[in-house]
Design a protein around this motif. Structure first.
Motif, PDB file in Angstrom:
ATOM      1  N   LEU A  65      22.236  70.449  26.548  1.00 15.51           N
ATOM      2  CA  LEU A  65      21.896  69.177  27.192  1.00 15.51           C
ATOM      3  C   LEU A  65      21.623  68.090  26.153  1.00 15.51           C
ATOM      4  O   LEU A  65      22.015  66.935  26.332  1.00 15.51           O
ATOM      5  N   GLY A  66      20.975  68.452  25.061  1.00 15.62           N
ATOM      6  CA  GLY A  66      20.727  67.501  23.989  1.00 15.62           C
ATOM      7  C   GLY A  66      22.021  66.992  23.371  1.00 15.62           C
ATOM      8  O   GLY A  66      22.172  65.788  23.115  1.00 15.62           O
ATOM      9  N   ILE A  67      22.962  67.899  23.144  1.00 15.42           N
ATOM     10  CA  ILE A  67      24.252  67.491  22.588  1.00 15.42           C
ATOM     11  C   ILE A  67      24.990  66.593  23.576  1.00 15.42           C
ATOM     12  O   ILE A  67      25.523  65.549  23.198  1.00 15.42           O
ATOM     13  N   TYR A  68      24.996  66.980  24.834  1.00 13.74           N
ATOM     14  CA  TYR A  68      25.651  66.167  25.866  1.00 13.74           C
ATOM     15  C   TYR A  68      25.096  64.745  25.873  1.00 13.74           C
ATOM     16  O   TYR A  68      25.848  63.767  25.850  1.00 13.74           O
ATOM     17  N   ASN A  69      23.797  64.627  25.897  1.00 14.69           N
ATOM     18  CA  ASN A  69      23.177  63.295  25.966  1.00 14.69           C
ATOM     19  C   ASN A  69      23.331  62.506  24.679  1.00 14.69           C
ATOM     20  O   ASN A  69      23.440  61.276  24.714  1.00 14.69           O
ATOM     21  N   SER A  70      23.375  63.186  23.553  1.00 15.15           N
ATOM     22  CA  SER A  70      23.591  62.493  22.284  1.00 15.15           C
ATOM     23  C   SER A  70      24.989  61.898  22.202  1.00 15.15           C
ATOM     24  O   SER A  70      25.191  60.881  21.546  1.00 15.15           O
ATOM     25  N   GLN A  71      25.926  62.530  22.874  1.00 13.62           N
ATOM     26  CA  GLN A  71      27.287  61.998  22.905  1.00 13.62           C
ATOM     27  C   GLN A  71      27.436  60.884  23.943  1.00 13.62           C
ATOM     28  O   GLN A  71      28.240  59.993  23.784  1.00 13.62           O
ATOM     29  N   LYS A  72      26.645  60.941  24.982  1.00 12.33           N
ATOM     30  CA  LYS A  72      26.743  59.977  26.074  1.00 12.33           C
ATOM     31  C   LYS A  72      25.985  58.678  25.768  1.00 12.33           C
ATOM     32  O   LYS A  72      26.418  57.604  26.168  1.00 12.33           O
ATOM     33  N   HIS A  73      24.857  58.802  25.095  1.00 14.41           N
ATOM     34  CA  HIS A  73      24.006  57.650  24.799  1.00 14.41           C
ATOM     35  C   HIS A  73      24.022  57.395  23.303  1.00 14.41           C
ATOM     36  O   HIS A  73      23.743  58.285  22.515  1.00 14.41           O
ATOM     37  N   PHE A  74      24.305  56.180  22.918  1.00 16.99           N
ATOM     38  CA  PHE A  74      24.419  55.852  21.498  1.00 16.99           C
ATOM     39  C   PHE A  74      23.063  55.656  20.831  1.00 16.99           C
ATOM     40  O   PHE A  74      22.924  55.849  19.633  1.00 16.99           O
ATOM     41  N   GLU A  75      22.085  55.278  21.599  1.00 15.23           N
ATOM     42  CA  GLU A  75      20.746  55.084  21.043  1.00 15.23           C
ATOM     43  C   GLU A  75      19.956  56.388  21.156  1.00 15.23           C
ATOM     44  O   GLU A  75      19.934  57.019  22.217  1.00 15.23           O
ATOM     45  N   ASN A  76      19.291  56.770  20.075  1.00 18.53           N
ATOM     46  CA  ASN A  76      18.535  58.016  20.058  1.00 18.53           C
ATOM     47  C   ASN A  76      17.477  58.069  21.158  1.00 18.53           C
ATOM     48  O   ASN A  76      17.308  59.097  21.808  1.00 18.53           O
ATOM     49  N   ILE A  77      16.773  56.967  21.355  1.00 19.91           N
ATOM     50  CA  ILE A  77      15.708  56.964  22.368  1.00 19.91           C
ATOM     51  C   ILE A  77      16.295  57.193  23.759  1.00 19.91           C
ATOM     52  O   ILE A  77      15.740  57.961  24.543  1.00 19.91           O
ATOM     53  N   ALA A  79      19.117  58.794  24.460  1.00 26.56           N
ATOM     54  CA  ALA A  79      19.573  60.185  24.491  1.00 26.56           C
ATOM     55  C   ALA A  79      18.392  61.128  24.668  1.00 26.56           C
ATOM     56  O   ALA A  79      18.444  62.068  25.469  1.00 26.56           O
ATOM     57  N   ARG A  80      17.340  60.858  23.925  1.00 26.69           N
ATOM     58  CA  ARG A  80      16.144  61.713  24.007  1.00 26.69           C
ATOM     59  C   ARG A  80      15.515  61.648  25.394  1.00 26.69           C
ATOM     60  O   ARG A  80      15.151  62.679  25.973  1.00 26.69           O
ATOM     61  N   ASN A  81      15.398  60.454  25.939  1.00 29.06           N
ATOM     62  CA  ASN A  81      14.804  60.312  27.274  1.00 29.06           C
ATOM     63  C   ASN A  81      15.649  61.000  28.341  1.00 29.06           C
ATOM     64  O   ASN A  81      15.123  61.673  29.231  1.00 29.06           O
ATOM     65  N   ALA A  82      16.967  60.847  28.254  1.00 31.43           N
ATOM     66  CA  ALA A  82      17.863  61.499  29.216  1.00 31.43           C
ATOM     67  C   ALA A  82      17.772  63.013  29.084  1.00 31.43           C
ATOM     68  O   ALA A  82      17.752  63.745  30.087  1.00 31.43           O
ATOM     69  N   THR A  83      17.697  63.498  27.851  1.00 27.32           N
ATOM     70  CA  THR A  83      17.573  64.941  27.621  1.00 27.32           C
ATOM     71  C   THR A  83      16.259  65.461  28.172  1.00 27.32           C
ATOM     72  O   THR A  83      16.234  66.492  28.864  1.00 27.32           O
ATOM     73  N   ASN A  84      15.167  64.767  27.898  1.00 33.62           N
ATOM     74  CA  ASN A  84      13.861  65.193  28.414  1.00 33.62           C
ATOM     75  C   ASN A  84      13.864  65.261  29.936  1.00 33.62           C
ATOM     76  O   ASN A  84      13.329  66.205  30.534  1.00 33.62           O
TER      77      ASN A  84
END
Length: 148
Positions: A65-77, A79-84
């Protein structure tokens, strides 16, 4: 995706731990290096280093899920929020289905004892519990990815 689930189960029965089998099953789909994923997830099997804490199928799913969101969202915050958010939903659903996120509770045996190791083998918990947790984890990840 049935293909990812089948790949994860096959890997689990052919030398990978539960976390490795879940994470590497997503390598092609999410376009990341399966060898590197294999290394990253190597210490997460058996509830993180066979400590029987959080189930490896769960932690492997969290990594995917972290990898998926890191690819989908360009901003770390972002991606992190979506992953959480996804991890929190996954955790609620997994616990509702299996009663716990912890390997020891899921298997009802202690890997640190000979009795626990024998119970794991005698009751074929690899097939009867671990494989189910892997399959269910893949389905939950697929559902979460499909929602976004």
């Amino acid at each position: 995706m049935k293909e990812i689930e089948e790949k994860a189960i096959h890997s689990f029965y052919n030398g990978m731990n539960c976390a490795q089998s879940v994470l590497t099953a997503y390598a092609e789909h999410l376009n990341f290096d399966p060898g590197f994923a294999l290394s990253i997830a190597s210490g997460f099997g058996g509830g993180m280093g066979k400590l029987q804490k959080t189930c490896g199928a769960v932690t492997g799913s969290f990594m995917a899920l972290g990898i998926y969101n890191s690819q989908k969202h360009f901003e770390n915050i972002e991606a992190r929020n979506a992953t959480n958010e996804m991890i929190q939903k996954f955790s609620v659903d997994f616990k509702a289905l299996h009663g716990s996120l912890d390997c020891k509770a899921l298997l009802d045996c202690d890997f640190k004892t000979e009795e626990g190791e024998n119970r794991f083998k005698d009751m074929d918990l690899k097939k009867n519990v671990c494989s189910t947790c892997i399959s269910d984890s893949i389905k939950m990840v697929e559902s979460l990815i499909g929602e976004k």
